[in-house]
Design a protein around this motif. Sequence first.
Motif: not given
Length: 329
Positions: A256-257, A281-282, A275-276, A236-237
Amino acid sequence: MKNFLTALLVFLVWSFFGLWLFSILDPVHQNTNPPEEVASTSTDTVEIDEGPITDESLEPIEGDSLNRLENEVEPFDSHEQHLGLKAITPKNDVIFLFNQGIGFHKNSSDIILNEEVKDFKYKLNTYMISHPNEELHICSLYSASEDIHTPNWGFQRGQKVKELLLETGMAREKIVIKPIIREINFDENGRHENGISFSFSPLDEARIAEAALKLPEDKTIYPKLVNNDIFVNKDLQDLLAEVKEAMAANPNLIVEVVGHTDNVGNANDNYLVGLKHARQVRWYLVTKGKLDRKKIIARSEGESKSIASNKTERGRLLNRRIEIKYSSS
């Protein structure tokens, strides 16, 4: 006439006698040996080794010769063990040369900054401000003896240095990472003390224009899940750093995530779970990266687009993923 003939005869006799006596007493003639004998008995015979010349067979370069050699070689072509952190201009003038360098460990992207070199980023920023038509190249070493990684360790270490430079306000598009593969002598702790150098070059405006139009490749990450929530990990970093750089290079970029799940449970529930995760992440990208929330979109595909069999644990793990897709507005 008789007296003349007598004198001539005496002269000739003594001349032949003198030549005979000189030939007997000539020291060069007495000591001359055949060439083969001299070659075989001389104690000064030089043996020629026709094998390859190695570094050990060369004389060390010392003093002024070493200084001249260092000044003639660009930092990304040398990286000698004795050099510290160095930066040069397009004309090979030295901007700074620290005794210490920027180090790193084998098979690691983390960089090591000694106290002496911590001001390097401000010196580079000062130079760039006064030379707006130049760009900075971060020359970053990695070794073939290290684990294979994509992107390579040289690029990843250069990226860490670039992040430090961006903190000073340097323009992202004017910083170029140049990974260089070299044989590196790591110490007993797997550490190398001098793996980074800097050089300035004339600004490549064509490269900047091309980078602004080129879309990054789509990417898949596997976030760390705890109780069905995403926790920050290295993937993620790294994603945050990549998205920030891409959006800075292309202001029209849309990110787009997309959340994906396995097929365990209800399809509608899996859609909501995907979606969660996408929204989490967004949120991380927007808040930590200070990015425009309107340019980052979260959506879900749920269990509908699996990439592996859901009948095995490994397959289900591969299906629980986040996809990053880039487009241009």
